[in-house]
Design a protein around this motif. Structure first.
Motif, short mmCIF file in Angstrom:
data_model
loop_
_atom_site.label_atom_id
_atom_site.label_comp_id
_atom_site.label_asym_id
_atom_site.label_seq_id
_atom_site.Cartn_x
_atom_site.Cartn_y
_atom_site.Cartn_z
N VAL A 4 1.00 -1.50 0.46
CA VAL A 4 -0.18 0.23 0.24
C VAL A 4 1.31 1.03 0.13
CG1 VAL A 4 -1.51 1.25 1.83
CG2 VAL A 4 -1.92 -1.83 1.42
N ASP A 5 0.49 1.85 -0.77
CA ASP A 5 1.48 3.44 -1.04
C ASP A 5 1.18 4.42 -0.40
OD1 ASP A 5 2.67 5.82 -1.70
OD2 ASP A 5 2.72 5.50 -3.83
N TYR A 6 1.33 4.53 1.49
CA TYR A 6 0.20 5.23 1.66
C TYR A 6 0.32 7.18 1.94
CZ TYR A 6 -1.19 1.60 5.14
OH TYR A 6 -1.88 0.61 5.12
N LEU A 9 -2.26 8.04 -0.85
CA LEU A 9 -3.42 7.77 -0.29
C LEU A 9 -3.70 9.05 0.55
CD1 LEU A 9 -3.07 3.99 0.50
CD2 LEU A 9 -4.96 5.49 -1.17
N SER A 119 0.91 6.21 7.25
CA SER A 119 0.04 4.92 7.82
C SER A 119 -1.34 6.75 8.70
CB SER A 119 -0.67 4.10 7.57
OG SER A 119 -0.26 3.64 8.87
N ALA A 145 -11.02 2.66 -3.54
CA ALA A 145 -9.36 1.54 -2.94
C ALA A 145 -8.92 2.76 -1.96
CB ALA A 145 -8.85 1.63 -3.85
N THR A 146 -9.14 3.94 -1.90
CA THR A 146 -8.63 5.53 -0.51
C THR A 146 -9.74 3.85 1.10
OG1 THR A 146 -7.78 6.42 -1.95
CG2 THR A 146 -8.78 7.14 -0.04
N GLU A 148 -10.74 1.43 1.04
CA GLU A 148 -10.63 0.13 1.64
C GLU A 148 -9.18 0.14 2.63
OE1 GLU A 148 -9.27 -3.98 -0.21
OE2 GLU A 148 -10.50 -2.38 -1.55
N ALA A 149 -8.36 1.15 1.82
CA ALA A 149 -6.64 0.97 2.56
C ALA A 149 -7.31 2.25 4.17
CB ALA A 149 -5.87 1.93 2.05
N HIS A 151 -9.84 1.94 5.86
CA HIS A 151 -11.01 0.45 6.64
C HIS A 151 -9.67 -0.13 7.42
CE1 HIS A 151 -13.41 -2.36 7.80
NE2 HIS A 151 -14.28 -2.17 8.01
N SER A 152 -8.55 -0.75 6.65
CA SER A 152 -8.01 -1.46 6.85
C SER A 152 -7.15 -1.19 8.80
CB SER A 152 -6.63 -2.03 5.77
OG SER A 152 -7.59 -2.95 5.27
N VAL A 153 -6.92 0.60 8.37
CA VAL A 153 -5.69 1.01 9.09
C VAL A 153 -6.30 1.14 10.53
CG1 VAL A 153 -4.74 3.53 9.44
CG2 VAL A 153 -4.32 2.48 7.04
#
Length: 197
Positions: A4-6, A9, A119, A145-146, A148-149, A151-153
Protein backbone atom coordinates in the motif's frame (compact mmCIF):
# COMPACT_ATOMS: atom_id res chain seq x y z
CA UNK A 1 -0.51 -8.91 -1.42
CA UNK A 2 0.25 -5.51 -2.99
CA UNK A 3 2.21 -2.94 -1.00
CA UNK A 4 0.00 0.00 0.00
CA UNK A 5 1.42 3.39 -1.03
CA UNK A 6 0.39 5.54 1.92
CA UNK A 7 2.08 8.61 0.44
CA UNK A 8 -0.34 8.58 -2.51
CA UNK A 9 -3.34 7.78 -0.32
CA UNK A 10 -2.42 10.45 2.21
CA UNK A 11 -2.08 13.01 -0.58
CA UNK A 12 -5.64 12.25 -1.71
CA UNK A 13 -6.96 12.73 1.82
CA UNK A 14 -5.02 15.96 2.37
CA UNK A 15 -6.01 17.41 -1.01
CA UNK A 16 -9.63 16.60 -0.24
CA UNK A 17 -9.28 18.57 2.99
CA UNK A 18 -7.79 21.51 1.08
CA UNK A 19 -10.71 21.53 -1.36
CA UNK A 20 -13.22 21.51 1.47
CA UNK A 21 -11.46 24.10 3.63
CA UNK A 22 -11.07 26.43 0.65
CA UNK A 23 -14.87 26.83 0.57
CA UNK A 24 -15.06 27.99 4.20
CA UNK A 25 -15.96 31.60 4.99
CA UNK A 26 -15.10 33.61 8.10
CA UNK A 27 -18.63 32.92 9.36
CA UNK A 28 -18.04 29.17 9.03
CA UNK A 29 -15.08 29.21 11.40
CA UNK A 30 -17.28 29.35 14.49
CA UNK A 31 -19.44 26.40 13.41
CA UNK A 32 -19.39 23.19 15.50
CA UNK A 33 -17.71 20.05 14.18
CA UNK A 34 -18.09 16.34 14.99
CA UNK A 35 -14.59 16.50 16.49
CA UNK A 36 -15.24 16.74 20.23
CA UNK A 37 -15.86 20.33 21.36
CA UNK A 38 -13.94 22.02 18.54
CA UNK A 39 -15.31 24.71 16.30
CA UNK A 40 -14.17 24.60 12.69
CA UNK A 41 -11.41 27.09 13.57
CA UNK A 42 -10.21 24.86 16.42
CA UNK A 43 -10.24 21.82 14.16
CA UNK A 44 -8.26 23.62 11.46
CA UNK A 45 -5.69 24.77 14.03
CA UNK A 46 -5.29 21.16 15.18
CA UNK A 47 -5.04 19.88 11.61
CA UNK A 48 -2.46 22.50 10.63
CA UNK A 49 -0.39 21.75 13.73
CA UNK A 50 -0.42 18.04 12.87
CA UNK A 51 0.70 18.76 9.30
CA UNK A 52 3.74 20.69 10.49
CA UNK A 53 4.44 18.13 13.21
CA UNK A 54 4.41 15.17 10.82
CA UNK A 55 6.44 17.09 8.24
CA UNK A 56 9.07 17.89 10.85
CA UNK A 57 9.10 14.27 12.01
CA UNK A 58 9.69 13.16 8.41
CA UNK A 59 12.88 15.28 8.45
CA UNK A 60 14.10 13.67 11.67
CA UNK A 61 13.10 16.53 13.97
CA UNK A 62 11.87 15.57 17.44
CA UNK A 63 11.40 18.86 19.36
CA UNK A 64 8.07 18.60 21.29
CA UNK A 65 7.49 22.32 20.66
CA UNK A 66 6.74 21.47 17.03
CA UNK A 67 3.43 20.01 18.22
CA UNK A 68 2.27 23.12 20.10
CA UNK A 69 -1.15 24.24 18.82
CA UNK A 70 -0.82 26.91 16.14
CA UNK A 71 -2.53 30.26 15.89
CA UNK A 72 -3.90 30.51 12.33
CA UNK A 73 -3.67 34.30 12.24
CA UNK A 74 -5.91 36.60 10.19
CA UNK A 75 -6.50 34.16 7.33
CA UNK A 76 -7.12 30.69 8.77
CA UNK A 77 -8.08 29.15 5.41
CA UNK A 78 -4.81 30.30 3.82
CA UNK A 79 -2.83 29.21 6.90
CA UNK A 80 -4.42 25.77 6.75
CA UNK A 81 -3.74 25.42 3.03
CA UNK A 82 -0.09 26.36 3.51
CA UNK A 83 0.28 23.74 6.26
CA UNK A 84 -1.30 21.08 4.06
CA UNK A 85 0.91 21.91 1.10
CA UNK A 86 3.91 21.81 3.44
CA UNK A 87 3.22 18.24 4.56
CA UNK A 88 2.47 17.12 1.01
CA UNK A 89 5.87 18.43 -0.05
CA UNK A 90 7.59 16.78 2.92
CA UNK A 91 6.00 13.39 2.27
CA UNK A 92 6.90 13.58 -1.45
CA UNK A 93 10.62 13.54 -0.60
CA UNK A 94 12.43 10.43 -1.93
CA UNK A 95 12.89 7.71 0.68
CA UNK A 96 10.46 9.25 3.19
CA UNK A 97 8.82 5.90 3.97
CA UNK A 98 12.21 4.45 4.91
CA UNK A 99 12.87 7.08 7.57
CA UNK A 100 11.98 6.92 11.25
CA UNK A 101 9.43 9.45 12.49
CA UNK A 102 9.59 10.69 16.11
CA UNK A 103 5.94 11.35 16.99
CA UNK A 104 5.91 13.15 20.33
CA UNK A 105 2.12 12.97 20.65
CA UNK A 106 2.34 9.19 21.05
CA UNK A 107 4.79 9.54 23.95
CA UNK A 108 8.15 11.17 24.71
CA UNK A 109 10.23 8.52 22.95
CA UNK A 110 7.68 7.26 20.41
CA UNK A 111 9.12 6.56 16.97
CA UNK A 112 7.68 4.72 13.99
CA UNK A 113 8.78 3.57 10.53
CA UNK A 114 7.91 6.16 7.89
CA UNK A 115 5.25 4.16 6.09
CA UNK A 116 3.43 3.41 9.34
CA UNK A 117 3.65 7.03 10.49
CA UNK A 118 2.21 8.24 7.19
CA UNK A 119 -0.61 5.69 7.55
CA UNK A 120 -1.47 7.39 10.87
CA UNK A 121 -1.57 10.77 9.14
CA UNK A 122 -3.64 9.27 6.32
CA UNK A 123 -6.40 7.91 8.57
CA UNK A 124 -6.45 11.19 10.50
CA UNK A 125 -7.12 13.16 7.34
CA UNK A 126 -9.77 10.80 6.05
CA UNK A 127 -11.62 11.40 9.32
CA UNK A 128 -10.79 15.10 9.65
CA UNK A 129 -11.85 15.75 6.05
CA UNK A 130 -15.15 14.13 6.95
CA UNK A 131 -15.32 16.36 10.04
CA UNK A 132 -14.82 19.47 7.90
CA UNK A 133 -17.37 18.33 5.33
CA UNK A 134 -19.96 17.73 8.05
CA UNK A 135 -19.27 21.11 9.65
CA UNK A 136 -19.71 22.86 6.29
CA UNK A 137 -22.65 20.73 5.16
CA UNK A 138 -20.68 19.60 2.07
CA UNK A 139 -20.54 16.17 0.41
CA UNK A 140 -17.33 14.18 0.55
CA UNK A 141 -16.15 11.19 -1.46
CA UNK A 142 -13.04 9.06 -1.67
CA UNK A 143 -12.13 6.35 -4.15
CA UNK A 144 -13.10 2.79 -3.19
CA UNK A 145 -9.40 1.82 -2.99
CA UNK A 146 -8.71 4.69 -0.60
CA UNK A 147 -11.62 3.71 1.63
CA UNK A 148 -10.51 0.08 1.61
CA UNK A 149 -7.04 1.12 2.76
CA UNK A 150 -8.51 3.49 5.36
CA UNK A 151 -10.70 0.70 6.71
CA UNK A 152 -7.63 -1.52 7.14
CA UNK A 153 -5.72 1.22 8.98
CA UNK A 154 -8.71 2.04 11.18
CA UNK A 155 -8.96 -1.58 12.30
CA UNK A 156 -5.47 -1.33 13.81
CA UNK A 157 -6.59 1.46 16.19
CA UNK A 158 -7.11 -0.08 19.66
CA UNK A 159 -10.61 -0.12 21.13
CA UNK A 160 -11.82 -0.40 24.71
CA UNK A 161 -10.84 1.69 27.72
CA UNK A 162 -7.85 3.24 25.95
CA UNK A 163 -10.32 5.22 23.82
CA UNK A 164 -11.90 6.73 26.94
CA UNK A 165 -8.68 8.12 28.39
CA UNK A 166 -8.12 11.90 28.27
CA UNK A 167 -6.26 13.11 25.19
CA UNK A 168 -6.81 10.02 23.05
CA UNK A 169 -6.82 10.57 19.30
CA UNK A 170 -10.20 8.86 18.78
CA UNK A 171 -13.30 8.55 20.94
CA UNK A 172 -14.87 5.16 21.67
CA UNK A 173 -16.24 3.37 18.63
CA UNK A 174 -19.94 3.77 17.85
CA UNK A 175 -21.96 0.70 16.81
CA UNK A 176 -23.00 1.18 13.18
CA UNK A 177 -24.78 -1.17 10.80
CA UNK A 178 -24.93 1.00 7.67
CA UNK A 179 -23.22 -0.13 4.47
CA UNK A 180 -21.47 3.15 3.52
CA UNK A 181 -17.71 2.46 3.91
CA UNK A 182 -16.84 6.00 5.03
CA UNK A 183 -19.63 5.95 7.62
CA UNK A 184 -18.29 2.62 8.89
CA UNK A 185 -14.80 4.07 9.24
CA UNK A 186 -15.83 7.22 11.10
CA UNK A 187 -18.15 5.26 13.40
CA UNK A 188 -15.35 2.87 14.29
CA UNK A 189 -13.20 5.91 15.08
CA UNK A 190 -15.77 7.49 17.39
CA UNK A 191 -17.83 9.73 15.12
CA UNK A 192 -21.60 9.51 14.69
CA UNK A 193 -22.22 9.19 10.93
CA UNK A 194 -25.56 11.01 11.36
CA UNK A 195 -23.95 14.04 13.07
CA UNK A 196 -25.32 16.53 14.08
CA UNK A 197 -28.39 14.39 14.84
Amino acid sequence: MPIVDYVVLDAEAVRTSIELVSTATDADLSKPTPCRAWTLYGLLAHMATQHYGFAAASRGESDPAIWKLLDLGDNPVKAYTESAEHVLEAFAEPGVTDRTFALHEFGPNAAFPGAQAISFHFIDYIVHSWDVAKSLGKPITFTPATLEAAHSVAQVVPTGDVRRAPGTAFAADIPWSGDNPLDQIVAYLGRNPTWPN
